[in-house]
Enzyme design. Sequence first.
Site, PDB file in Angstrom:
ATOM      1  N   GLU A  31       1.127  -1.212  -0.059  1.00 58.62           N
ATOM      2  CA  GLU A  31      -0.048   0.151  -0.227  1.00 58.62           C
ATOM      3  C   GLU A  31       0.469   1.366   0.491  1.00 58.62           C
ATOM      4  OE1 GLU A  31      -2.092  -0.607   3.506  1.00 58.62           O
ATOM      5  OE2 GLU A  31      -3.192  -2.461   3.207  1.00 58.62           O
ATOM      6  N   LYS A  50       2.709   4.544   1.253  1.00 60.74           N
ATOM      7  CA  LYS A  50       3.112   5.027   2.915  1.00 60.74           C
ATOM      8  C   LYS A  50       2.577   6.297   2.562  1.00 60.74           C
ATOM      9  CE  LYS A  50       5.827   4.894   6.445  1.00 60.74           C
ATOM     10  NZ  LYS A  50       5.135   6.832   6.747  1.00 60.74           N
ATOM     11  N   ASP A 102       2.115   9.906   3.353  1.00 58.21           N
ATOM     12  CA  ASP A 102       2.356  11.182   4.205  1.00 58.21           C
ATOM     13  C   ASP A 102       1.417  12.397   4.983  1.00 58.21           C
ATOM     14  OD1 ASP A 102       4.754  11.998   6.044  1.00 58.21           O
ATOM     15  OD2 ASP A 102       5.194  12.806   4.149  1.00 58.21           O
ATOM     16  N   TYR A 109      -7.008   2.259   6.169  1.00 54.81           N
ATOM     17  CA  TYR A 109      -6.145   1.359   5.157  1.00 54.81           C
ATOM     18  C   TYR A 109      -6.138  -0.250   6.297  1.00 54.81           C
ATOM     19  CZ  TYR A 109      -2.955   3.606   8.125  1.00 54.81           C
ATOM     20  OH  TYR A 109      -2.788   4.450   9.159  1.00 54.81           O
ATOM     21  N   LYS A 152       2.303  -5.264   3.470  1.00 56.68           N
ATOM     22  CA  LYS A 152       1.844  -5.844   4.704  1.00 56.68           C
ATOM     23  C   LYS A 152       1.727  -7.732   4.773  1.00 56.68           C
ATOM     24  CE  LYS A 152      -0.451  -2.443   5.986  1.00 56.68           C
ATOM     25  NZ  LYS A 152      -2.106  -1.060   6.177  1.00 56.68           N
ATOM     26  N   LYS A 209      10.640   2.986   2.782  1.00 54.80           N
ATOM     27  CA  LYS A 209      10.913   4.004   2.114  1.00 54.80           C
ATOM     28  C   LYS A 209      11.379   4.748   1.177  1.00 54.80           C
ATOM     29  CE  LYS A 209      10.220   7.136   5.702  1.00 54.80           C
ATOM     30  NZ  LYS A 209       9.800   7.557   6.542  1.00 54.80           N
ATOM     31  N   CYS A 226      10.197  48.938  -7.591  1.00 50.65           N
ATOM     32  CA  CYS A 226      10.007  47.063  -7.963  1.00 50.65           C
ATOM     33  C   CYS A 226      10.348  46.956  -8.980  1.00 50.65           C
ATOM     34  CB  CYS A 226       7.758  48.261  -8.705  1.00 50.65           C
ATOM     35  SG  CYS A 226       7.770  46.347  -9.792  1.00 50.65           S
ATOM     36  N   CYS A 260       0.998  49.889 -12.679  1.00 55.85           N
ATOM     37  CA  CYS A 260       2.279  49.402 -12.608  1.00 55.85           C
ATOM     38  C   CYS A 260       2.339  48.208 -13.808  1.00 55.85           C
ATOM     39  CB  CYS A 260       2.990  48.562 -11.727  1.00 55.85           C
ATOM     40  SG  CYS A 260       4.083  47.071 -11.509  1.00 55.85           S
TER      41      CYS A 260
HETATM   42  S1  IVH Z   1      -0.030   0.859   8.939  1.00 50.85           S
HETATM   43  C1  IVH Z   1       0.653  -2.285  12.643  1.00 50.85           C
HETATM   44  N1  IVH Z   1      -0.620   1.805   6.144  1.00 50.85           N
HETATM   45  O1  IVH Z   1       2.976   6.060   8.540  1.00 50.85           O
HETATM   46  C2  IVH Z   1      -0.411  -0.328  11.523  1.00 50.85           C
HETATM   47  N2  IVH Z   1       0.820   2.938   8.512  1.00 50.85           N
HETATM   48  O2  IVH Z   1       5.577   5.105   9.502  1.00 50.85           O
HETATM   49  C3  IVH Z   1       0.917   0.457  11.017  1.00 50.85           C
HETATM   50  N3  IVH Z   1       0.688   5.035   7.055  1.00 50.85           N
HETATM   51  O3  IVH Z   1       2.033   5.376  11.563  1.00 50.85           O
HETATM   52  C4  IVH Z   1       0.447   1.478  10.114  1.00 50.85           C
HETATM   53  N4  IVH Z   1      -0.317   4.717   5.331  1.00 50.85           N
HETATM   54  O4  IVH Z   1       0.961   6.625  10.062  1.00 50.85           O
HETATM   55  C5  IVH Z   1       0.054   2.143   7.292  1.00 50.85           C
HETATM   56  N5  IVH Z   1      -0.920   2.316   3.962  1.00 50.85           N
HETATM   57  C6  IVH Z   1      -0.764   2.910   5.531  1.00 50.85           C
HETATM   58  C7  IVH Z   1      -0.047   4.308   5.868  1.00 50.85           C
HETATM   59  C8  IVH Z   1       0.911   3.813   7.272  1.00 50.85           C
HETATM   60  C9  IVH Z   1       0.684   5.369   6.107  1.00 50.85           C
HETATM   61  C10 IVH Z   1       1.789   5.449   8.437  1.00 50.85           C
HETATM   62  C11 IVH Z   1       1.283   4.995   9.548  1.00 50.85           C
HETATM   63  C12 IVH Z   1       1.974   5.327  10.690  1.00 50.85           C
HETATM   64  C13 IVH Z   1       3.003   5.115   9.899  1.00 50.85           C
HETATM   65  C14 IVH Z   1       4.307   4.512  10.011  1.00 50.85           C
END
Ligand code: IVH
Length: 677
Positions: free
Chosen positions: A116, A118, A120, A233, A297, A321, A415, A438
Site C-alpha cells: 500500500e 505510505k 505522508d 487502511y 503487510k 521508504k 519595483c 504598474c
Molecule cells: S500501517 C500496524 N498503512 O505510516 C499498522 N501505515 O511510519 C501500522 N501510514 O504511523 C500502520 N500509510 O501513520 C500503515 N497504508 C498505510 C499507511 C500507514 C501511511 C503511516 C501511519 C504510520 C506511519 C508509520
Amino acid sequence: MTKEPDAAKRIAQLRDELNYHIYRYHVLDAPVISDAEYDTLYAELVKLELEHPDLVTPDSPTQRAGGPLTEGFEKVAHPAPILSLANAFSVEDLRAWRTRIGRLLPDDISLTYMVEPKIDGLSIVLTYENGVFMRGVTRGNGEIGEDVTANLRTIAALPRRIPVDPASALAAPPLLVVRGEVFFPLDKFDAFNASRAEADLPLYMNPRNAASGSLRQLDPSVTAARPLTLFVYDFVAWDGVEIASQRERLTYLRALGFPVSAEARFCPALDDVAAAYDEWLELRNQLNYEVDGIVVKIDDRPLADGFGVVGKDPRGAIAMKFPAQEKTTKLLDVAVNVGRTGILAPAAVLEPVEIGGVVVRNATLHNYDEIARKDIRIGDTVIVKRAGDVIPYIVGPVFDLRDGSERVVAPPSHCPACGEPATQMDGEVAVVCDNPSCPAQLVRRVEYFVSRGAMNIDAFGMKTGELLIAQGMIHNIADIYYLDRDQLLELEGFKDKKVDNLLAGIEASKAQSADRLLTAIGIRFVGSETARLLLHAFGSIDALGQASAEALQEVDGIGPQTANAVVAWFADEKHQRLLQRFRDAGLRFAIEVQDSKSAEQPLAGLTFVITGTLPTLTRSEAKAMIEQNGGKVTGAVSKHTDYLVAGENAGSKLTKAVQLGVAILDEEALHAKVAAS
Ligand code: IVH
C-alpha cells in the site's frame, strides 16, 4: 564500537535533539530539519541503542510512537495501541525482514503480501458504533490521542454512517474502529500557501504539516475551509466482522464506503513486492498526495499480528521508504516577482538540479521574512525538496558549507517592473509596489481574472494578456469586455478563427456567477471561498459594496483584515468605474436564488434548531455539521423552522415545535439525513 562514555553522551544528545524535532513536527507543525535528516539521526540512535541496550531510557524517541500531546483537545485512550512501522530502505532490507520473519515460522511457509502507499499525512482512528461515526482521534503518543471529532466531521470524504450506500447489502457491524491517514491534496497546497502568504499568515512547510495544522484547529470552521481528505487502511478494533486477510479488509472498507487507496496491490511473493517498489518510484510522482514509501503487510493478518511487536513496530509489516526527493544545490540568486496585488515576492534561482526525475531551477521562497527566518543567503548551498507537482521549496541552507562569500538577501527598494519605490506596510510581511498602473501587476491581474478558478476564459492565455497589454488594448480588467474585433485582427498571429474563439470565450464568461466575478476582480484576501461566503450573506456585489466593516465581520469566517480590504476596495472611485463597466457589459452581479453548489448539499435550504443534550455531539458540533452540509441553524423555533434536532431534556422548544408541527429529529436521524446525500 563507540566507547561507553562517548556512546552515552551521543545517545543523550540524539535523544534531546530528536525529541525537540518531534515537538517541532508534531506540535508546532513547523519542522526545522527535513524528514531525511530526521531519519538519519533516528537511525543513528537506533544503532547506538542496539549496541548499548542498557542506555535505552523510557523517554527515548525509539520507545514511543507519535509525538507529545498538545493542550486544547480532549484526550482519549485508543482501544488498542496505534503502532508505527519499522523502516526498510532497500530491497536488501526487505529480504532481511522476510528472513527474520521466516525464523519465527515453524516451517518457512510461503507468504503473500499487500503493498500500500505510505501516505505522508496524519494518522487518525475513527470509531463507528452500529454504523454511526462516533469519534475521531489523532494517534497522539500511540496510547492516547486527541479528540478531533468535530474537525473530522468537516471532511467530506469521511463517512458519517456506514455503509454509506443505504441500498448496500452489508449490515453495519456493532463496532468498527478503523485507522487511516488524513492528508492535504497536493494540487491544493501551493494555492493555499500562496493565499496565506498574501494574508501575511505563517506558511506551512509541506502538505503534511498543512494537514496536521488544519486538523488540529480549535475552531472546526477553519478546518472546514481546508480541502482535507483521507484514506483508511486498517482495523483497530471490531465486533461482528471477522475478516482475516488485509486484502479483504480493504475490499470490505471500500464496500462500506470508506475512501481506500486504489493503488493498494496484492503481491503473491516477495519478488512481486520488490517489483512493486520499483514501479512505485515512478508512480509516487503521479499521485495527488505525498507518498514517502510503501507499506508491505503480510496479508494473513492473524498470522502477522501473532509475530508481535518490537518497541512500537509490528513485526508483520514494514515500511519501505523511498529515497528522499531532496537534493542540495546552489542558490544563485533571488529574483523578484510582481504579484497581481503588487506584492513583490522573492523566488529562488537555483543551479539546476535533478530531483526525482525532474530538473529543478526555481523554488518558492514566499516572502522576505521567510528568507530571514531560515537565514537563506545568496551563494548558499541549500536543501531543496520536491513533492509531486508542488513547487519545490527550500528546506534551508547547509550552514557548514558557508565560506563567507554568501550575501544576505535584502527586500527590494523598487519595483523591478515599473521602477516605483516599494513599500512595506506596518506590521505586514509583504513588500509591495503601490503603483496602480504598474504593467507587471496588470498582467497578473488579467491572468488571474481569466483563470479557471475565476472567470474561466479558456481561450484567453497568458501570452494573449501580455500582448494586449503591451499593445495598449487593455488598461484594466474591464477592458477585456470591450475588445475590438478589427483591432484584434491586426495583431500578428490573430486570424479570424482565433479572434472568434477569443471573443466567444469572453462573451460566454458574462454568464459566470457573481461569486466568480467577485473572486476575479481580485480584492486582497477574497479568494473563491470568501467570495462565496460574502455573496451568500449579501446577495449581490452591489449590496456588498454598501456594507460596513462591522457588518462584514458578522459573516462567519470573515475577519477584520478581509472586512477592511473589502471596504477599502469599494471606497476607491476607480474601482467603482471598473464595476460600472462590468455592469454595462452585462456581467452578473447578484447570486441566483439557489446556486448549484448549495443544491448539491444534503441540508441545503433547510433551517434547524438544536435543543437538549445529544448523545454524542455537542451543540456546536451539531451546528458545525449542519452548516457544513448546507443547512442553517437558528436559535428559536418558528414556522420557518424545518427541523428541530432534539436530545435529552429538551424543554419549551420541543413543545413549540410540536405545536407548530415542525419535524423532530434525534441525533441518529440527523446523521442519516446528512449521509443520505
Ligand atoms: S500501517 C500496524 N498503512 O505510516 C499498522 N501505515 O511510519 C501500522 N501510514 O504511523 C500502520 N500509510 O501513520 C500503515 N497504508 C498505510 C499507511 C500507514 C501511511 C503511516 C501511519 C504510520 C506511519 C508509520
